[in-house]
Design a protein around this motif. Structure first.
Motif, PDB file in Angstrom:
ATOM      1  N   ASN A   1       4.944  81.326 -18.802  1.00 12.76           N
ATOM      2  CA  ASN A   1       3.351  81.691 -18.639  1.00 12.76           C
ATOM      3  C   ASN A   1       3.121  82.775 -19.769  1.00 12.76           C
ATOM      4  N   PRO A   2       1.943  83.122 -19.918  1.00 12.13           N
ATOM      5  CA  PRO A   2       1.672  84.406 -20.922  1.00 12.13           C
ATOM      6  C   PRO A   2       2.598  85.509 -20.683  1.00 12.13           C
ATOM      7  N   MET A   3       3.326  85.714 -19.673  1.00 10.20           N
ATOM      8  CA  MET A   3       4.145  86.851 -19.469  1.00 10.20           C
ATOM      9  C   MET A   3       5.381  86.731 -19.484  1.00 10.20           C
ATOM     10  N   ASP A   4       5.855  85.551 -20.120  1.00  9.88           N
ATOM     11  CA  ASP A   4       7.029  84.980 -20.393  1.00  9.88           C
ATOM     12  C   ASP A   4       8.075  84.787 -18.928  1.00  9.88           C
ATOM     13  N   ARG A   5       7.300  84.409 -17.991  1.00 10.38           N
ATOM     14  CA  ARG A   5       7.971  84.112 -16.726  1.00 10.38           C
ATOM     15  C   ARG A   5       7.793  82.792 -16.419  1.00 10.38           C
ATOM     16  N   LEU A   6       8.590  82.064 -15.676  1.00 12.43           N
ATOM     17  CA  LEU A   6       8.324  80.582 -15.200  1.00 12.43           C
ATOM     18  C   LEU A   6       6.706  80.373 -14.694  1.00 12.43           C
ATOM     19  N   HIS A   7       6.181  79.526 -15.432  1.00 14.03           N
ATOM     20  CA  HIS A   7       4.714  79.261 -15.085  1.00 14.03           C
ATOM     21  C   HIS A   7       4.662  78.514 -13.821  1.00 14.03           C
ATOM     22  N   GLY A   8       3.708  79.107 -12.975  1.00 16.18           N
ATOM     23  CA  GLY A   8       3.242  78.573 -11.669  1.00 16.18           C
ATOM     24  C   GLY A   8       3.215  77.037 -11.767  1.00 16.18           C
ATOM     25  N   GLY A   9       2.412  76.750 -12.614  1.00 19.17           N
ATOM     26  CA  GLY A   9       2.200  75.184 -12.947  1.00 19.17           C
ATOM     27  C   GLY A   9       3.319  74.348 -12.923  1.00 19.17           C
ATOM     28  N   VAL A  10       4.329  74.913 -13.551  1.00 17.12           N
ATOM     29  CA  VAL A  10       5.797  74.060 -13.763  1.00 17.12           C
ATOM     30  C   VAL A  10       6.375  73.968 -12.278  1.00 17.12           C
ATOM     31  N   THR A  11       6.430  75.128 -11.818  1.00 22.56           N
ATOM     32  CA  THR A  11       6.845  75.157 -10.221  1.00 22.56           C
ATOM     33  C   THR A  11       6.198  74.188  -9.433  1.00 22.56           C
ATOM     34  N   ALA A  12       4.915  74.275  -9.377  1.00 23.95           N
ATOM     35  CA  ALA A  12       4.302  73.376  -8.879  1.00 23.95           C
ATOM     36  C   ALA A  12       4.504  71.945  -9.125  1.00 23.95           C
ATOM     37  N   ALA A  13       4.828  71.498 -10.273  1.00 22.39           N
ATOM     38  CA  ALA A  13       4.977  70.233 -10.820  1.00 22.39           C
ATOM     39  C   ALA A  13       6.480  69.887 -10.123  1.00 22.39           C
ATOM     40  N   ILE A  14       7.221  70.610 -10.136  1.00 16.98           N
ATOM     41  CA  ILE A  14       8.620  70.391  -9.724  1.00 16.98           C
ATOM     42  C   ILE A  14       8.608  69.917  -8.235  1.00 16.98           C
ATOM     43  N   VAL A  15       7.738  70.875  -7.350  1.00 15.10           N
ATOM     44  CA  VAL A  15       7.723  70.581  -6.132  1.00 15.10           C
ATOM     45  C   VAL A  15       7.162  69.200  -5.750  1.00 15.10           C
ATOM     46  N   ASP A  16       6.100  68.859  -6.632  1.00 11.65           N
ATOM     47  CA  ASP A  16       5.407  67.643  -6.455  1.00 11.65           C
ATOM     48  C   ASP A  16       6.505  66.395  -6.837  1.00 11.65           C
ATOM     49  N   ASP A  17       7.280  66.686  -7.938  1.00  9.54           N
ATOM     50  CA  ASP A  17       8.109  65.506  -8.240  1.00  9.54           C
ATOM     51  C   ASP A  17       9.361  65.385  -7.444  1.00  9.54           C
ATOM     52  N   VAL A  18       9.987  66.421  -6.860  1.00 10.90           N
ATOM     53  CA  VAL A  18      11.052  66.456  -6.196  1.00 10.90           C
ATOM     54  C   VAL A  18      10.646  65.918  -4.899  1.00 10.90           C
ATOM     55  N   LEU A  19       9.464  66.088  -4.258  1.00 12.44           N
ATOM     56  CA  LEU A  19       8.887  65.764  -2.830  1.00 12.44           C
ATOM     57  C   LEU A  19       8.941  64.003  -3.086  1.00 12.44           C
ATOM     58  N   GLY A  20       8.237  63.733  -4.298  1.00 13.75           N
ATOM     59  CA  GLY A  20       8.163  62.384  -4.512  1.00 13.75           C
ATOM     60  C   GLY A  20       9.522  61.572  -4.603  1.00 13.75           C
ATOM     61  N   ALA A  21      10.423  62.293  -5.403  1.00 12.34           N
ATOM     62  CA  ALA A  21      11.664  61.624  -5.280  1.00 12.34           C
ATOM     63  C   ALA A  21      12.535  61.405  -3.868  1.00 12.34           C
ATOM     64  N   THR A  22      12.028  62.507  -3.071  1.00 11.36           N
ATOM     65  CA  THR A  22      12.523  62.458  -1.599  1.00 11.36           C
ATOM     66  C   THR A  22      12.130  61.055  -0.844  1.00 11.36           C
ATOM     67  N   MET A  23      10.812  60.631  -1.253  1.00 12.72           N
ATOM     68  CA  MET A  23      10.468  59.295  -0.462  1.00 12.72           C
ATOM     69  C   MET A  23      11.192  58.258  -1.031  1.00 12.72           C
ATOM     70  N   PHE A  24      11.678  58.353  -2.229  1.00 14.91           N
ATOM     71  CA  PHE A  24      12.762  57.248  -2.803  1.00 14.91           C
ATOM     72  C   PHE A  24      13.787  57.242  -2.270  1.00 14.91           C
ATOM     73  N   SER A  25      14.506  58.434  -1.784  1.00 15.82           N
ATOM     74  CA  SER A  25      15.762  58.461  -1.401  1.00 15.82           C
ATOM     75  C   SER A  25      15.662  57.786   0.377  1.00 15.82           C
ATOM     76  N   LEU A  26      14.293  57.532   0.788  1.00 16.49           N
ATOM     77  CA  LEU A  26      14.499  56.952   2.198  1.00 16.49           C
ATOM     78  C   LEU A  26      14.871  55.467   1.984  1.00 16.49           C
ATOM     79  N   ASP A  27      14.751  54.893   0.874  1.00 10.93           N
ATOM     80  CA  ASP A  27      15.096  53.354   0.656  1.00 10.93           C
ATOM     81  C   ASP A  27      14.163  52.472   1.584  1.00 10.93           C
ATOM     82  N   GLU A  28      12.988  52.919   1.531  1.00 12.34           N
ATOM     83  CA  GLU A  28      11.890  51.989   2.211  1.00 12.34           C
ATOM     84  C   GLU A  28      11.342  51.106   1.455  1.00 12.34           C
ATOM     85  N   PRO A  29      10.844  50.036   1.778  1.00  6.21           N
ATOM     86  CA  PRO A  29      10.093  49.015   0.896  1.00  6.21           C
ATOM     87  C   PRO A  29       8.616  49.341   0.233  1.00  6.21           C
ATOM     88  N   PHE A  30       8.163  50.300   0.861  1.00  3.58           N
ATOM     89  CA  PHE A  30       6.634  50.573   0.410  1.00  3.58           C
ATOM     90  C   PHE A  30       6.651  52.001  -0.462  1.00  3.58           C
TER      91      PHE A  30
END
Lengths: 143, 143, 143, 143
Positions: free
Chosen positions: C50-79
């Motif tokens: 971010n502008p203060m040279d720290r991890l941007h909250g938007g990237v944190t949010a993106a990681i949260v959303d992404d890895v939660l989506g991947a967690t659904m794949f780990s269930l190996d359900e058909p849908f």
């Protein structure tokens, strides 16, 4: 007697001397009291129901907010905390006369902010009914 | 008479025949009723207060959830909606005997989901006390 | 090979064959893979700041959303599951080149909905940087 | 030149000198800049896609967080704001090369806290893709 000790003196009893009129209306029975972690139980009354005769989500939300506020009192800090926001996610239903339990814990305690969680359990702690979180801010208002 | 017309028949009056016991406890006066948008007003009672004698956030959250649920009824659809989650953000305080108004609107209506918002206003609609949103899911439960 | 096994084959390595272009951009290294619970780690790059040279909250949010989506794949359900909402609460900062870890778990799995949580940890798992939750809905779209 | 004027000088152009490395990666084109209300547009790139070749929710969340942070800069106040939390609700999909627009506004500005909202629109502002809110806290860190 500090707030932690005051709450502890109600373990196994209804917390009918809470300084909060709305908490008194909810009639919690104190199950356990630790610094930053409470367990209160409630019996679902008729006036808590929604049009489908299930526990109204608004009451669930109210309990979440209320017991998280009480959790701040359990810290025995000199200043009041104010709630910035609540989120509540709903998972299961419950019915009149069911007993439900609210269990809180602090997820992160910073210098100015606390993030805390409350789970609402039914069926003797085997069914998660709802879960909520709040961000709370330490004010400069003395208790 | 459908639900929209039923609610409209209470404009200017307390909605004391709501099918929801908890809504009846909140004692809303119906101000306006449109498909997908309601305005209800309330008087803050003593039992709604927190330990600092202000409107308890739990009651605010309960009102938000309740009136968003009623907003689904105003759509006059054949199926019930269930609330997936609420978020409530708190901005200002209010006191006993203050009149507060809840105003709802639908932000997005999809085939299966609705996202709706509720604002809680005080001081004759000049001070935003809180704002909440819910995601609601159309069930297959017939009304 | 199912999705669970496919992810497991990347333990200790960058998941550079993810079917998600955005996940590939995040360059997660797979730490552990269980049904419904993943652990991925990341190195904070300059473009994540971010502008203060720290991890941007938007990237944190993106990681949260992404890895939660991947967690659904780990269930190996058909849908496929679709995300209804995210909430992210921020607690601590992190800097360029810091290693952060995302850990997920399922809080409630219903017939149609899943509520899941992701924590983002820094300093070798000793500092909670952020926490997020999602409600996800099982679609009828086959994988 | 203050931040408001600096952003205004990019109207119709990519904001490629943003002090935020992550914002530069998002490549927003500035559409309009008012105190407390911004409109930025973006073209969906291949690396922003999810496994189904739609706009990844994590990128949407990142944009919401980023442009809400920029909205704080538009206030030209002497202190930095920090984000306490984000909520993002998802409504519609978008595809590679689609143009999307983020529009922000401030819902409540208190002495210490701001609550702000960001809508993400597609199809020339006719389809609401997502909506997010943040609570932000005024720090004592000088700009």
């Amino acid at each position: 007697m500090d707030a932690l000790e005051a709450m502890r003196s109600y373990i196994g009893k209804e917390f009918d001397r809470s300084p909060s009129p709305f908490m008194r209306w909810l009639r919690p029975v104190v199950v356990s009291v630790e610094k930053g972690s409470l367990e209160f139980k409630y019996v679902i009354r008729k006036e808590w129901l929604n049009p489908m005769d299930r526990l109204h989500g608004g009451v669930t939300a109210a309990i979440v907010d209320d017991v998280l506020g009480a959790t701040m009192f359990s810290l025995d800090e000199p200043f009041h905390y104010t709630t910035i926001n609540n989120t509540i996610d709903y998972f299961s239903v419950a019915q009149e006369n069911d007993e439900i339990t609210a269990k809180t814990k602090i997820i992160k305690k910073g210098r100015q902010f606390i993030h805390a969680e409350c789970e609402i359990w039914g069926r003797n702690g085997t069914r998660l009914i709802a879960r909520g979180t709040s961000n709370l801010f330490k004010t400069q208002i003395k208790k």
